[in-house]
Write an enzyme that holds these catalytic residues in place. Sequence first.
Site, PDB file in Angstrom:
ATOM      1  N   GLY A  11       0.857  -1.192   0.000  1.00 38.69           N
ATOM      2  CA  GLY A  11       0.000   0.000   0.000  1.00 38.69           C
ATOM      3  C   GLY A  11       0.885   1.232   0.000  1.00 38.69           C
ATOM      4  O   GLY A  11       1.438   1.616   1.034  1.00 38.69           O
ATOM      5  N   LEU A  12       1.053   1.813  -1.204  1.00 36.27           N
ATOM      6  CA  LEU A  12       1.973   2.951  -1.321  1.00 36.27           C
ATOM      7  C   LEU A  12       1.232   4.264  -1.544  1.00 36.27           C
ATOM      8  O   LEU A  12       1.688   5.142  -2.261  1.00 36.27           O
ATOM      9  CB  LEU A  12       2.992   2.688  -2.441  1.00 36.27           C
ATOM     10  CG  LEU A  12       3.879   1.460  -2.196  1.00 36.27           C
ATOM     11  CD1 LEU A  12       4.759   1.167  -3.403  1.00 36.27           C
ATOM     12  CD2 LEU A  12       4.739   1.638  -0.954  1.00 36.27           C
ATOM     13  N   MET A  15       0.302   7.675   3.030  1.00 40.78           N
ATOM     14  CA  MET A  15       0.779   7.215   4.348  1.00 40.78           C
ATOM     15  C   MET A  15       1.872   6.150   4.205  1.00 40.78           C
ATOM     16  O   MET A  15       2.929   6.249   4.824  1.00 40.78           O
ATOM     17  CB  MET A  15      -0.380   6.645   5.170  1.00 40.78           C
ATOM     18  CG  MET A  15      -1.338   7.675   5.713  1.00 40.78           C
ATOM     19  SD  MET A  15      -0.589   8.785   6.914  1.00 40.78           S
ATOM     20  CE  MET A  15      -0.395   7.728   8.345  1.00 40.78           C
ATOM     21  N   GLY A  16       1.609   5.128   3.391  1.00 44.52           N
ATOM     22  CA  GLY A  16       2.569   4.037   3.206  1.00 44.52           C
ATOM     23  C   GLY A  16       3.867   4.537   2.600  1.00 44.52           C
ATOM     24  O   GLY A  16       4.959   4.189   3.055  1.00 44.52           O
ATOM     25  N   VAL A  75      -3.170  -0.191   4.076  1.00 40.12           N
ATOM     26  CA  VAL A  75      -4.275  -0.178   3.103  1.00 40.12           C
ATOM     27  C   VAL A  75      -5.546   0.199   3.856  1.00 40.12           C
ATOM     28  O   VAL A  75      -5.581   0.116   5.087  1.00 40.12           O
ATOM     29  CB  VAL A  75      -4.428  -1.567   2.414  1.00 40.12           C
ATOM     30  CG1 VAL A  75      -3.174  -1.929   1.634  1.00 40.12           C
ATOM     31  CG2 VAL A  75      -4.757  -2.670   3.412  1.00 40.12           C
ATOM     32  N   SER A 129      -0.464   7.433  14.152  1.00 38.44           N
ATOM     33  CA  SER A 129      -1.102   8.748  14.127  1.00 38.44           C
ATOM     34  C   SER A 129      -0.102   9.826  13.733  1.00 38.44           C
ATOM     35  O   SER A 129       1.085   9.722  14.008  1.00 38.44           O
ATOM     36  CB  SER A 129      -1.682   9.083  15.493  1.00 38.44           C
ATOM     37  OG  SER A 129      -2.265  10.373  15.436  1.00 38.44           O
ATOM     38  N   LYS A 183      -5.406   3.090  19.518  1.00 45.03           N
ATOM     39  CA  LYS A 183      -5.501   4.073  18.419  1.00 45.03           C
ATOM     40  C   LYS A 183      -6.953   4.518  18.221  1.00 45.03           C
ATOM     41  O   LYS A 183      -7.227   5.695  17.950  1.00 45.03           O
ATOM     42  CB  LYS A 183      -4.934   3.476  17.113  1.00 45.03           C
ATOM     43  CG  LYS A 183      -5.099   4.403  15.898  1.00 45.03           C
ATOM     44  CD  LYS A 183      -4.409   5.729  16.097  1.00 45.03           C
ATOM     45  CE  LYS A 183      -4.472   6.766  15.023  1.00 45.03           C
ATOM     46  NZ  LYS A 183      -5.386   6.828  13.976  1.00 45.03           N
ATOM     47  N   HIS A 186      -7.657   6.981  20.845  1.00 46.97           N
ATOM     48  CA  HIS A 186      -6.956   8.211  20.442  1.00 46.97           C
ATOM     49  C   HIS A 186      -7.857   9.010  19.498  1.00 46.97           C
ATOM     50  O   HIS A 186      -8.043  10.222  19.640  1.00 46.97           O
ATOM     51  CB  HIS A 186      -5.635   7.847  19.758  1.00 46.97           C
ATOM     52  CG  HIS A 186      -5.001   8.954  18.960  1.00 46.97           C
ATOM     53  ND1 HIS A 186      -5.497   9.377  17.746  1.00 46.97           N
ATOM     54  CD2 HIS A 186      -3.938   9.747  19.213  1.00 46.97           C
ATOM     55  CE1 HIS A 186      -4.761  10.376  17.285  1.00 46.97           C
ATOM     56  NE2 HIS A 186      -3.798  10.613  18.153  1.00 46.97           N
ATOM     57  N   ASN A 187      -8.444   8.321  18.543  1.00 44.85           N
ATOM     58  CA  ASN A 187      -9.307   9.008  17.573  1.00 44.85           C
ATOM     59  C   ASN A 187     -10.591   9.530  18.212  1.00 44.85           C
ATOM     60  O   ASN A 187     -11.089  10.590  17.835  1.00 44.85           O
ATOM     61  CB  ASN A 187      -9.637   8.079  16.401  1.00 44.85           C
ATOM     62  CG  ASN A 187      -8.484   8.002  15.414  1.00 44.85           C
ATOM     63  OD1 ASN A 187      -7.336   8.202  15.774  1.00 44.85           O
ATOM     64  ND2 ASN A 187      -8.777   7.721  14.159  1.00 44.85           N
ATOM     65  N   GLU A 190      -9.624  12.593  19.693  1.00 46.00           N
ATOM     66  CA  GLU A 190      -9.419  13.543  18.570  1.00 46.00           C
ATOM     67  C   GLU A 190     -10.764  14.166  18.137  1.00 46.00           C
ATOM     68  O   GLU A 190     -10.874  15.376  17.980  1.00 46.00           O
ATOM     69  CB  GLU A 190      -8.759  12.779  17.416  1.00 46.00           C
ATOM     70  CG  GLU A 190      -8.645  13.522  16.098  1.00 46.00           C
ATOM     71  CD  GLU A 190      -8.103  12.600  14.991  1.00 46.00           C
ATOM     72  OE1 GLU A 190      -7.065  11.942  15.198  1.00 46.00           O
ATOM     73  OE2 GLU A 190      -8.721  12.530  13.907  1.00 46.00           O
ATOM     74  N   TYR A 191     -11.775  13.315  17.985  1.00 45.48           N
ATOM     75  CA  TYR A 191     -13.102  13.813  17.597  1.00 45.48           C
ATOM     76  C   TYR A 191     -13.598  14.836  18.620  1.00 45.48           C
ATOM     77  O   TYR A 191     -14.146  15.882  18.280  1.00 45.48           O
ATOM     78  CB  TYR A 191     -14.121  12.669  17.558  1.00 45.48           C
ATOM     79  CG  TYR A 191     -14.229  11.861  16.283  1.00 45.48           C
ATOM     80  CD1 TYR A 191     -13.106  11.334  15.657  1.00 45.48           C
ATOM     81  CD2 TYR A 191     -15.477  11.583  15.723  1.00 45.48           C
ATOM     82  CE1 TYR A 191     -13.227  10.553  14.513  1.00 45.48           C
ATOM     83  CE2 TYR A 191     -15.606  10.808  14.573  1.00 45.48           C
ATOM     84  CZ  TYR A 191     -14.476  10.293  13.981  1.00 45.48           C
ATOM     85  OH  TYR A 191     -14.601   9.517  12.860  1.00 45.48           O
ATOM     86  N   ARG A 288     -21.340  15.400  14.526  1.00 46.35           N
ATOM     87  CA  ARG A 288     -21.035  15.210  13.093  1.00 46.35           C
ATOM     88  C   ARG A 288     -22.262  14.630  12.390  1.00 46.35           C
ATOM     89  O   ARG A 288     -22.605  15.041  11.286  1.00 46.35           O
ATOM     90  CB  ARG A 288     -19.839  14.268  12.913  1.00 46.35           C
ATOM     91  CG  ARG A 288     -18.521  14.862  13.351  1.00 46.35           C
ATOM     92  CD  ARG A 288     -17.365  14.041  12.800  1.00 46.35           C
ATOM     93  NE  ARG A 288     -16.103  14.408  13.438  1.00 46.35           N
ATOM     94  CZ  ARG A 288     -14.916  13.979  13.026  1.00 46.35           C
ATOM     95  NH1 ARG A 288     -14.808  13.161  11.993  1.00 46.35           N
ATOM     96  NH2 ARG A 288     -13.805  14.344  13.642  1.00 46.35           N
TER      97      ARG A 288
HETATM   98  C1  6PG Z   1      -4.426  10.227  12.953  1.00 48.67           C
HETATM   99  C2  6PG Z   1      -5.840  10.446  12.471  1.00 48.67           C
HETATM  100  C3  6PG Z   1      -6.102   9.652  11.249  1.00 48.67           C
HETATM  101  C4  6PG Z   1      -7.286  10.169  10.448  1.00 48.67           C
HETATM  102  C5  6PG Z   1      -8.621   9.920  11.083  1.00 48.67           C
HETATM  103  C6  6PG Z   1      -9.681  10.795  10.470  1.00 48.67           C
HETATM  104  O1  6PG Z   1      -4.307   9.861  14.108  1.00 48.67           O
HETATM  105  O2  6PG Z   1      -3.493  10.444  12.170  1.00 48.67           O
HETATM  106  O3  6PG Z   1      -6.745  10.077  13.458  1.00 48.67           O
HETATM  107  O4  6PG Z   1      -6.191   8.314  11.624  1.00 48.67           O
HETATM  108  O5  6PG Z   1      -7.112  11.527  10.204  1.00 48.67           O
HETATM  109  O6  6PG Z   1      -8.953   8.599  10.872  1.00 48.67           O
HETATM  110  O7  6PG Z   1     -10.870  10.323  10.895  1.00 48.67           O
HETATM  111  P1  6PG Z   1     -12.254  10.786  10.325  1.00 48.67           P
HETATM  112  O8  6PG Z   1     -12.174  10.764   8.835  1.00 48.67           O
HETATM  113  O9  6PG Z   1     -13.188   9.802  10.890  1.00 48.67           O
HETATM  114  O10 6PG Z   1     -12.428  12.181  10.840  1.00 48.67           O
END
Ligand code: 6PG
Length: 471
Positions: A11-12, A15-16, A75, A129, A183, A186-187, A190-191, A288
């Site tokens: 998966g290039l 990110m990859g 991927v 992340s 992770k 973590h997200n 983040e949200y 959202r």
């Molecule tokens: C990270 C981000 C990354 C991505 C989110 C976006 O840690 O680098 O969390 O994983 O930006 O998945 O998530 P949404 O598209 O659900 O906002």
Amino acid sequence: MTNQYTLGMIGLGTMGRNLLLNMADNGFAVTGYDKDAKMLQKLEEDGKAHDLKGFASLEDFIQSLELPRRVMLLVPAGAIVDSVIQELVPLLDKGDMIIDSGNSHFTDTSRRATDLAEQGIHFFGMGISGGEEGARFGPSMMPGGDKAAYDAVKPILEAVSAKVKGDPCVAYIGPGASGHFVKMVHNGIEYAMMQILAETYGLLKTGLGYNNEEIYTTFNKWNDGRLKSFLLEVTKDVFKVKDEKSGGYLIDVIKDEAKSKGTGKWTSQVSMDLQLPIPTINEAVSSRDLSKYKQLRVALDAALPHTAEKIQNTAEFEAQLEQSLYFAMITCYAQGLHLLEAASAEFKYELNLKEISQIWRGGCIIRAELLQDIYQAYSQNPKLPHLYADAAIQGKLKEIVPGTRKVVVKAIENGFAIPALASAITYYDSFRTANSPLNLTQAQRDFFGAHTFERTDSEGIFHADWNSNNL
Ligand code: 6PG
């Protein structure tokens, strides 16, 4: 070309490719595979300095890797991961390893680890992340699962990760799918942080009537202080960006309907299963979802108007907003870490919250100055039952809660939607309430369903005859 490379990436995409370039910068012999010729070409262009080349044939790619093979997948999460693994396994030997570095659901990771272990393949799931920049120059990484597999890639991961005070932002998280679980949480955090930033932006814009330049200046000032964080850093910059097409600011022509890929929702779902409340994260997910009902929102705005007053005492309210943002930020981490604690007990992940807060201090999307305080809190007491229980955090809470209450009251009075900020203060008040009114809930349950209750003055389970009792 046989057994020559230390690690191979499948998966290039950005990110990859960026992670591979980062590994090559750090002196590792690495290669990649992608079905898409354009991606191979891009890898070759960007990796010229290291003569980095990829493979179009999966067989040749696999043959080119050192034994035991280290294959990393970057991927899209979901069925694609399964189909790649299916193609891959017949080409691998026992003892080879697969590292899934996408945002896979932790239950998928558990299933894949079990299936692959039966076939003699080491597997671990690793959350990464930091977005594109992070992958290229230093992400935060959360690997979990097969410890032997982790040890075999540890030097590579430590070299490419972000560093804070010399410490790498990667550590072995724990067994099973713990890496992907951490992770995911973590997200979720983040949200929630993105939502409290959006609500704060709304109050600056609509409540105080600030224009984009003033919003930039305010966020910029805050980012120089205790709120310093990656998310505030990028948020402030948003308000500087102009748009050629409209001739105004780009932010003003972006639709207010937010999308998501699901990691926040998964966090909320698991929290319900574990009966561990994370209301501010839930509100971020719901916000959202609600934002997508644009037509209905427009119609209801017209049918049920609420006239908001311009908030007076601008400087005072602005200072209170800084406090409410800081309060909500503490609360987002508190909820996420509390969920990790509960998951660790339930799934036997053996999570080390001190180490997790340490690896979140750099490279990842939720990196922030505040994580240093959180790291201190868990260093002092690895068994801290909740972030609010730390004395230094309590000192901060005492200072910022009064201002937070003012912001929430003012916002609600004026009809501004602040679901995450309001939920954060309510969550705080719920946890600091020794005697809640939920004795009534138990009474009601017993009244209409004989569900029983416990008493404050004696041990045991009780049921009352509510209808005949002194009515
Ligand atoms: C990270 C981000 C990354 C991505 C989110 C976006 O840690 O680098 O969390 O994983 O930006 O998945 O998530 P949404 O598209 O659900 O906002």
